[in-house]
Design an enzyme around this catalytic site. Structure first.
Site, mmCIF file in Angstrom:
data_model
loop_
_atom_site.group_PDB
_atom_site.id
_atom_site.type_symbol
_atom_site.label_atom_id
_atom_site.label_comp_id
_atom_site.label_asym_id
_atom_site.label_seq_id
_atom_site.Cartn_x
_atom_site.Cartn_y
_atom_site.Cartn_z
ATOM 1 N N LYS A 107 0.807 -1.214 0.000
ATOM 2 C CA LYS A 107 0.000 0.000 0.000
ATOM 3 C C LYS A 107 0.844 1.269 0.000
ATOM 4 C CE LYS A 107 -4.009 -2.293 1.922
ATOM 5 N NZ LYS A 107 -3.570 -3.617 2.402
HETATM 6 C C1 LIG Z 1 -4.307 -4.686 2.037
HETATM 7 C C2 LIG Z 1 -3.640 -5.981 2.028
HETATM 8 C C3 LIG Z 1 -4.161 -7.061 1.313
HETATM 9 C C4 LIG Z 1 -5.481 -6.975 0.580
HETATM 10 O O1 LIG Z 1 -5.418 -6.135 -0.527
HETATM 11 P P1 LIG Z 1 -6.741 -5.622 -1.247
HETATM 12 O O2 LIG Z 1 -6.288 -4.706 -2.301
HETATM 13 O O3 LIG Z 1 -7.562 -4.952 -0.193
HETATM 14 O O4 LIG Z 1 -7.426 -6.838 -1.767
HETATM 15 C C5 LIG Z 1 -3.441 -8.238 1.283
HETATM 16 N N1 LIG Z 1 -2.273 -8.355 1.948
HETATM 17 C C6 LIG Z 1 -1.743 -7.349 2.642
HETATM 18 C C7 LIG Z 1 -0.468 -7.560 3.357
HETATM 19 C C8 LIG Z 1 -2.400 -6.127 2.711
HETATM 20 O O5 LIG Z 1 -1.869 -5.127 3.399
#
Ligand SMILES: *Cc1c(COP(=O)(O)O)cnc(C)c1O
Length: 430
Positions: A107
């Protein structure tokens, strides 16, 4: 480029409106009105291209109405400051490591990009924005880090009490300054519902310029396409690519599907989940039945009603068969997740985090029926972010990088609230 709601293709808005509103007024999510194919000159010369090069070329059409070429380049060079390396794990299996940013999760890419974008909108207008975000862990830390000290922007983060890892909680609650954490007595779904209620409250949005940094925001989604191109740039081009995505709110998968519509040579996707398996169930039975989330070891994926599913439906013209041909579903329990972390560590010497482990398992399953493909799973978080789980599975305690070790000694600063809309609203108005 104009942007349209998933619920109304006729009401076109600017990038700025889409980014600053987050959710469309009709409750839908914004998508670009078209997804142009990338120029053949780019698609034909992917190998060896760096992430910032790919990103600047890919985002151009989506920003060109608001930013000059050199502004776009500086936005990209300020945000895409770490790579997404493709690392071999086993025969036909590689990890796309998305955890080399400041908060060690994928993210970071999108949060940093969105922070620079919103900062330029705020400074153009001399306006102040409040970024409101619900998190199951990693979103909040990436947003807090990306927007920390951003002029013109306040950040309010809602997280479910007791449901984020200790390292994540420190990342959310220790920055101070323009970042305020709210610890909610409830689940991630409660946090997400509270945030959605804020955007639907015209009295509130009339008084505070609210915007969302959840993956409902189009500014989060677009930069996630960049690393799919970086994946292709590093992959062996001889075999078709199957990409397994560990899914929660389905933003990462939606970005992958957009990247494929841009013309990237990506094969079938695997939508891999933990026991929160609304989408794998839909792919299996045709019935889409959102429900409350259950807590698992891959907590960032504990989502019972994934927001981005609406985008994925619209990207496939609401045709269930088109969705089924784009992806397969897979779901794994916590014990399977632990076993995957253990066996991949002992047999391949590679340390998975619990989310990456779900992706790995989904890939392994899909490759059984695709013997002539090569597979990549997204490694979404650094194993040290989930050290307790990884140590339980392997006996090895993964180490945090020094910058994060220092965080663990800082004091948590969070305001506790109930999962109650009026309580949140009065906080935002105070
Ligand atoms: C946010 C996150 C996900 C899920 O991603 P999405 O885009 O919400 O499907 C999976 N793994 C980790 C480590 C995350 O931080």
């Amino acid at each position: 480029m104009k942007y349209v709601s998933t619920r109304d293709p006729n009401r076109r808005v600017s990038l700025e409106a889409a980014v600053t509103r987050g959710l469309a007024p009709d409750g839908g999510l914004y998508l670009p009105e078209t997804i142009p194919r990338l120029p053949e000159s780019l698609l034909g010369s992917l190998p060896g291209r760096t992430l910032p090069e790919l990103a600047a070329a890919m985002i151009h059409d989506y920003l060109a109405a608001d930013f000059s070429r050199s502004e776009i380049e500086s936005l990209i060079s300020a945000s895409m400051t770490f790579d997404a390396p493709l690392v071999r794990v086993a025969d036909r299996v590689a990890a796309l490591e998305l955890f080399h940013g400041p908060t060690l999760a994928f993210k970071d890419f999108a949060a940093r990009f969105m922070a620079r974008l919103l900062e330029s909108f705020a400074s153009r207008e001399g306006d102040r924005y409040t970024v409101l975000v619900a998190t199951s862990g990693d979103t909040g830390s990436a947003v807090a880090s990306g927007f920390h000290d951003c002029p013109g922007i306040d950040v309010v983060i809602l997280y479910p009490s007791g449901r984020v890892s200790p390292a994540q909680e420190k990342q959310l609650t220790t920055l101070g300054g323009n970042v305020q954490a709210l610890e909610v007595e409830g689940s991630f779904d409660d946090c997400q519902a509270l945030v959605k209620a804020c955007f639907g409250d015209s009295e509130l949005t009339g008084r505070v310029r609210l915007t969302s940094a959840n993956s409902i925001n189009i500014a989060r989604l677009l930069p996630q396409t960049f690393y799919y191109a970086r994946l292709v740039a590093q992959a062996d081009r001889k075999l078709p690519l199957v990409v397994a995505v560990p899914c929660g709110n389905f933003g990462n998968l939606a970005a992958g599907l957009i990247a494929k519509q841009m013309g990237l040579p990506l094969g079938r996707f695997v939508a891999a989940t933990n026991e929160n398996d609304v989408v794998p169930k839909f792919l299996e039975t045709g019935e889409y039945a959102p429900r409350s989330s259950v807590a698992t070891l891959s907590s960032a994926m504990d989502v019972g009603n994934p927001s981005n599913w609406e985008r994925i439906r619209v990207l496939h013209q609401e045709d269930p068969e088109a969705i089924r041909s784009a992806m397969v579903g897979a779901r794994f329990s916590d014990s399977e997740t632990l076993e995957a972390i253990r066996s991949v560590y002992h047999e391949c010497g590679y340390l998975l985090d619990p989310h990456g482990a779900v992706g790995y398992l989904g890939l392994e399953q899909a490759l059984l029926s695709e013997p002539d493909s090569q597979g990549v799973f997204l490694a979404c978080a650094h194993p040290a972010k989930f050290a307790e789980v990884v140590a339980r599975a392997t006996g090895v305690e993964p180490l945090l990088p020094p910058a994060l070790t220092e965080l663990l000694d800082r004091t948590k600063q969070a305001i506790c609230i109930r999962a109650d809309y009026d309580e949140l609203k009065s906080f935002l108005l105070s």
